[in-house]
Design a protein around this motif. Structure first.
Motif, PDB file in Angstrom:
ATOM      1  N   HIS A  78       0.836  -1.203  -0.178  1.00 26.31           N
ATOM      2  CA  HIS A  78       0.123   0.065  -0.100  1.00 26.31           C
ATOM      3  C   HIS A  78       0.771   1.227  -0.005  1.00 26.31           C
ATOM      4  N   VAL A  79       0.861   2.126  -1.204  1.00 26.13           N
ATOM      5  CA  VAL A  79       1.683   3.393  -1.078  1.00 26.13           C
ATOM      6  C   VAL A  79       0.673   4.515  -1.280  1.00 26.13           C
ATOM      7  N   VAL A  80       1.131   5.583  -0.787  1.00 20.02           N
ATOM      8  CA  VAL A  80       0.328   6.787  -0.720  1.00 20.02           C
ATOM      9  C   VAL A  80       0.997   7.687  -1.398  1.00 20.02           C
ATOM     10  N   THR A  81       0.493   8.133  -2.462  1.00 17.50           N
ATOM     11  CA  THR A  81       0.918   9.146  -3.549  1.00 17.50           C
ATOM     12  C   THR A  81      -0.078  10.459  -3.670  1.00 17.50           C
ATOM     13  N   LYS A  82       0.355  11.531  -4.362  1.00 14.13           N
ATOM     14  CA  LYS A  82      -0.222  12.534  -4.403  1.00 14.13           C
ATOM     15  C   LYS A  82      -0.499  12.720  -5.993  1.00 14.13           C
ATOM     16  N   LYS A  83      -1.677  12.780  -6.649  1.00 15.71           N
ATOM     17  CA  LYS A  83      -1.867  13.204  -8.051  1.00 15.71           C
ATOM     18  C   LYS A  83      -1.462  14.827  -8.426  1.00 15.71           C
ATOM     19  N   GLY A  84      -0.716  14.788  -9.466  1.00 16.92           N
ATOM     20  CA  GLY A  84       0.055  15.901 -10.062  1.00 16.92           C
ATOM     21  C   GLY A  84       1.429  16.356  -9.378  1.00 16.92           C
ATOM     22  N   LYS A  85       1.797  15.343  -8.347  1.00 12.66           N
ATOM     23  CA  LYS A  85       3.266  15.710  -7.404  1.00 12.66           C
ATOM     24  C   LYS A  85       4.178  16.171  -8.162  1.00 12.66           C
ATOM     25  N   GLY A  86       4.817  17.507  -7.679  1.00 13.10           N
ATOM     26  CA  GLY A  86       5.836  17.952  -8.386  1.00 13.10           C
ATOM     27  C   GLY A  86       5.550  18.951  -9.301  1.00 13.10           C
ATOM     28  N   TYR A  87       4.069  19.208  -9.624  1.00 16.76           N
ATOM     29  CA  TYR A  87       3.797  20.371 -10.699  1.00 16.76           C
ATOM     30  C   TYR A  87       2.939  21.076  -9.953  1.00 16.76           C
ATOM     31  N   ALA A  88       2.865  22.311  -9.486  1.00 12.99           N
ATOM     32  CA  ALA A  88       2.159  22.895  -8.496  1.00 12.99           C
ATOM     33  C   ALA A  88       0.686  23.156  -9.121  1.00 12.99           C
ATOM     34  N   PRO A  89       0.464  23.552 -10.351  1.00  9.18           N
ATOM     35  CA  PRO A  89      -0.870  23.755 -10.810  1.00  9.18           C
ATOM     36  C   PRO A  89      -1.596  22.486 -10.669  1.00  9.18           C
ATOM     37  N   ALA A  90      -0.947  21.334 -11.257  1.00 13.54           N
ATOM     38  CA  ALA A  90      -1.747  19.901 -10.957  1.00 13.54           C
ATOM     39  C   ALA A  90      -1.939  19.521  -9.667  1.00 13.54           C
ATOM     40  N   GLU A  91      -0.967  19.758  -8.667  1.00 16.21           N
ATOM     41  CA  GLU A  91      -1.336  19.449  -7.196  1.00 16.21           C
ATOM     42  C   GLU A  91      -2.354  20.323  -6.858  1.00 16.21           C
ATOM     43  N   ALA A  92      -2.355  21.484  -6.985  1.00 17.47           N
ATOM     44  CA  ALA A  92      -3.539  22.330  -6.426  1.00 17.47           C
ATOM     45  C   ALA A  92      -4.955  22.121  -6.980  1.00 17.47           C
ATOM     46  N   SER A  93      -4.840  21.728  -8.207  1.00 15.74           N
ATOM     47  CA  SER A  93      -6.336  21.323  -8.896  1.00 15.74           C
ATOM     48  C   SER A  93      -6.212  19.937  -9.683  1.00 15.74           C
ATOM     49  N   ALA A  94      -6.195  18.773  -8.765  1.00 16.24           N
ATOM     50  CA  ALA A  94      -5.980  17.671  -9.431  1.00 16.24           C
ATOM     51  C   ALA A  94      -7.083  17.179 -10.595  1.00 16.24           C
ATOM     52  N   ASP A  95      -8.174  17.622 -10.432  1.00 19.47           N
ATOM     53  CA  ASP A  95      -9.420  17.389 -11.286  1.00 19.47           C
ATOM     54  C   ASP A  95      -9.270  17.902 -12.720  1.00 19.47           C
ATOM     55  N   LYS A  96      -8.720  19.580 -12.527  1.00 18.62           N
ATOM     56  CA  LYS A  96      -8.544  20.084 -13.776  1.00 18.62           C
ATOM     57  C   LYS A  96      -7.313  19.628 -14.632  1.00 18.62           C
ATOM     58  N   TYR A  97      -6.590  18.938 -13.870  1.00 16.31           N
ATOM     59  CA  TYR A  97      -5.338  18.352 -14.792  1.00 16.31           C
ATOM     60  C   TYR A  97      -5.164  16.875 -14.493  1.00 16.31           C
ATOM     61  N   HIS A  98      -6.200  16.378 -14.561  1.00 19.13           N
ATOM     62  CA  HIS A  98      -6.351  14.847 -14.807  1.00 19.13           C
ATOM     63  C   HIS A  98      -6.100  14.573 -16.167  1.00 19.13           C
ATOM     64  N   GLY A  99      -7.127  15.338 -17.118  1.00 16.58           N
ATOM     65  CA  GLY A  99      -6.814  15.104 -18.651  1.00 16.58           C
ATOM     66  C   GLY A  99      -6.816  16.592 -19.017  1.00 16.58           C
ATOM     67  N   VAL A 100      -5.853  16.715 -20.073  1.00 18.88           N
ATOM     68  CA  VAL A 100      -5.647  18.288 -20.163  1.00 18.88           C
ATOM     69  C   VAL A 100      -5.295  18.398 -21.709  1.00 18.88           C
TER      70      VAL A 100
END
Length: 641
Positions: A280-302
């Motif tokens: 079991h690993v815990v990760t963050k969507k958009g990790k390392g790119y501030a706009p994607a970390e702040a708004s994962a839904d908008k940066y799921h598919g771009v």
């Protein structure tokens, strides 16, 4: 658009074998460069971003620790696989993602030996990995089956069906649960990493195995009690009791972005005699790119975007998207009828139901990635007098076909199916194309199947669905924007099974279903210019057919052509059956059916896909002219496929 980043270490890695030559101390730099390259590539092409950024370190760690491709790595869904593609010999093509002739946006067997199993739908990875693991056992090969599955995909029953069957694979099976929504565990730190490393170590597993052997010699009851006590104590410390009950040895949770945690745990798991194992690993969507970390839904598919600002390219203003037209029409209907409710399987914005959710949250249900449950849940609502709309992409509704037949059609329950992404879908390619829904629905007794030719028709058809209580009904519509026609101020309830004629002629009849109507009208203009007077009909319904209209068109025109955005077995097949059953075949009719070809088409722009399929205006004209040139004895045949 973005410039290509400087990646001196990544430039030396052309395959996982190169990666495994690096010292562990350099893997952090490699991960950083891999993340930068992924951002740059997706900025150029568009595609899935947040999910891939979330697994950069995990991708590096898996390929570093395991012997891929001998160990078979299966990415569930596959939309997070861009970093994997970069590391497995496809970096030189990574800026062709989702383009015609380019790399697929998902894993694909024909693309690379490092993609052992194609995936674009969720929750298949564990089942496939068990297959790889057991096949290697039976054939004496050393490889393991490794499944990487997200916590969202764990909402689908198939994942649990697979886990319930996983014991046969033994230590050949490793499941990595990528928890990127924090829905199962909170952020983790040093203590949990230490515990995960400890319980996966050979020393701990060796002692555990020895203890099992000793207690087994004492008595079965003592052995079972000791085993339960150990599992309980470990579950209290690390979590994972559910997975233990399903037969997995659970390790975690660990920080999926910390290579110092990931590498030793994966090495322990690789070498363990215990199995099957779930990490079991815990990760963050958009990790390392501030706009994607702040708004994962908008940066799921771009769309294509500027890497510096994160600003995505915007399509020029135009007609509304079909999904939004449906969402607005359903909200309007629900305002007048509190029996209307809406169900989606983890796609609220993709289906336009996010609008409904805001307006009527108590009547909105997102059941997760569980299409089978969604359909039977809707059937239960309908049986109790509600008016449920089940909004599911055409390609995903395939996963619930037994429920459509057994729980809806046989019982003649008035479930309303809103079938989005009907027809070809462009960049997502074959896995997401809605090619088969007319074929698999119009064969079912009791069903009404409609196809919207434009956004105004979709408004009318949504209202017609809402008012239809005598059995199941479906409306299909494509991905993308409408044609620009004015939307009706007041929706019309369409007469079931009745089509419409948009222009009348005498020699050629084009019978259209769905949004190929615009191409049919273009073809009619071209045929009229050649002196071939052409009728164009929008049949609206694939089932029931407008038999009176069809018989009239077939008997008053020299050539009749059906056209649809679906596979063989759809409208054309039903029209041919009608002609056969009513004896019209014997009248010397010339019928041609135009439908999708008998193949899975790769990604490209939709217009190019339809041209390749032979379903544009030029192809219609060619089909008519060819039929007229061979106007001899009575022949009923299918046209170009």
């Amino acid at each position: 658009m973005s410039d290509v980043p400087e990646t001196p270490l990544l430039d030396t890695v052309h395959s996982p074998a190169d990666l495994r030559k690096l010292p562990v101390a350099q893997l952090r730099q490699l991960a950083d460069e891999l993340r930068a390259e992924t951002i740059s590539a997706v900025g150029t092409t568009g595609g899935h971003l947040g999910s891939g950024l979330g697994v950069v370190e995990l991708t590096v760690a898996i390929h570093y620790v395991f012997d891929t491709p001998g160990d078979r790595l299966v990415w569930d869904v596959g939309h997070q696989c861009y970093p994997h593609k970069i590391l497995t010999g496809r970096r030189d093509r990574i800026r062709t993602l989702r383009m015609g002739g380019g790399l697929s946006g998902f894993t694909k067997r024909s693309e690379s030996e490092y993609d052992p199993f194609g995936a674009a739908h969720s929750s298949t990875s564990i089942s496939a990995s068990i297959g790889f693991a057991v096949a290697n056992q039976l054939s004496g090969k050393p490889g393991k089956g490794i499944a990487v599955i997200g916590d969202g995909a764990m909402s689908a029953g198939m994942a649990y069906e697979a886990m319930n069957n996983a014991a046969r694979a033994g230590n050949r099976l490793i499941v990595i649960l990528n928890d990127n929504d924090m829905s199962i565990a909170p952020p983790v730190g040093g203590l949990s990493a230490y515990l995960a490393r400890m319980v996966s170590s050979s020393e701990y597993l060796g002692l555990r195995s020895l203890a099992k052997k000793l207690t087994r010699k004492l008595s079965r009851r003592v052995h079972q009690a000791a085993e339960k006590a150990e599992e309980f104590a470990r579950g209290m410390a690390t979590g994972g009791t559910l997975f233990e009950e399903l037969g997995f040895y659970y390790v975690g949770p660990i920080d999926g972005h910390n290579l110092d945690h990931l590498i030793p745990v994966l090495e322990n798991v690789r070498d363990a005699a215990e199995g099957p194992i779930l990490v079991h690993v815990v990760t963050k969507k958009g990790k390392g790119y501030a706009p994607a970390e702040a708004s994962a839904d908008k940066y799921h598919g771009v769309q294509k975007f500027d890497v510096i600002t994160g600003t995505q390219d915007k399509a020029p203003p135009g007609p509304p998207a079909y999904q939004n037209v449906f969402g607005d029409a359903l909200v309007a209907a629900a305002a007048k009828d509190d029996r209307i409710c809406a169900i989606t399987a983890a796609m609220p914005s993709g289906t336009g139901l996010d609008k409904f959710a805001k307006a009527y949250p108590e009547r909105f249900f997102d059941v997760g990635i569980a299409e089978q449950h969604a359909v039977t849940f809707a059937a239960g609502l309908a049986a109790q007098g509600m008016r449920p709309f089940c909004a599911i992409y055409s390609t995903f509704l395939q996963r619930a076909y037994d429920q459509v037949v057994h729980d809806v059609a046989i019982q003649n329950l008035p479930v309303r199916f809103a079938i989005d992404r009907a027809g070809l879908v462009g960049a997502d390619g074959a896995t997401h194309a809605g090619s088969f829904d007319v074929t698999y629905l119009a064969t079912l007794p009791n069903f009404v199947v409609m196809a919207a030719a434009d956004e105004a028709e979709l408004v009318h058809m949504t209202y017609t669905c809402a008012m239809h209580d005598s059995g199941p009904i479906a409306v299909r519509y494509p991905r993308g924007n409408g044609t620009g026609v004015a939307l009706p101020a007041v929706p019309e309830r369409l007469e079931i099974g009745k089509g419409r004629i948009l222009r009348e002629g005498k020699k050629v009849a084009i019978l259209s279903l769905g949004t190929r109507l615009a191409e049919a009208l273009k073809a009619a203009d071209a045929l009229d210019a050649k002196g071939l007077s052409t009728t164009v009909a929008d049949l609206r319904f694939a089932k029931p057919l407008d038999e009176a209209l069809i018989r009239k068109l077939l008997t008053t025109h020299e050539v009749a052509v059906t056209i649809e955005e679906g596979a063989v077995g759809g409208l054309g097949a039903h029209v041919l059956t009608l002609a056969s059953d009513t004896g019209l075949v014997d009248a010397g009719l010339k019928i041609r059916t135009m439908r999708l070809p008998d193949m899975f088409q790769d990604q490209d722009k939709p217009d190019k896909q339809y041209a390749e399929a032979g379903l544009d205006a030029d192809a219609i004209v060619e089909t008519v002219l060819k039929a007229l040139r061979h106007n001899s004895s009575a022949v009923v045949e299918g046209a170009r496929a």
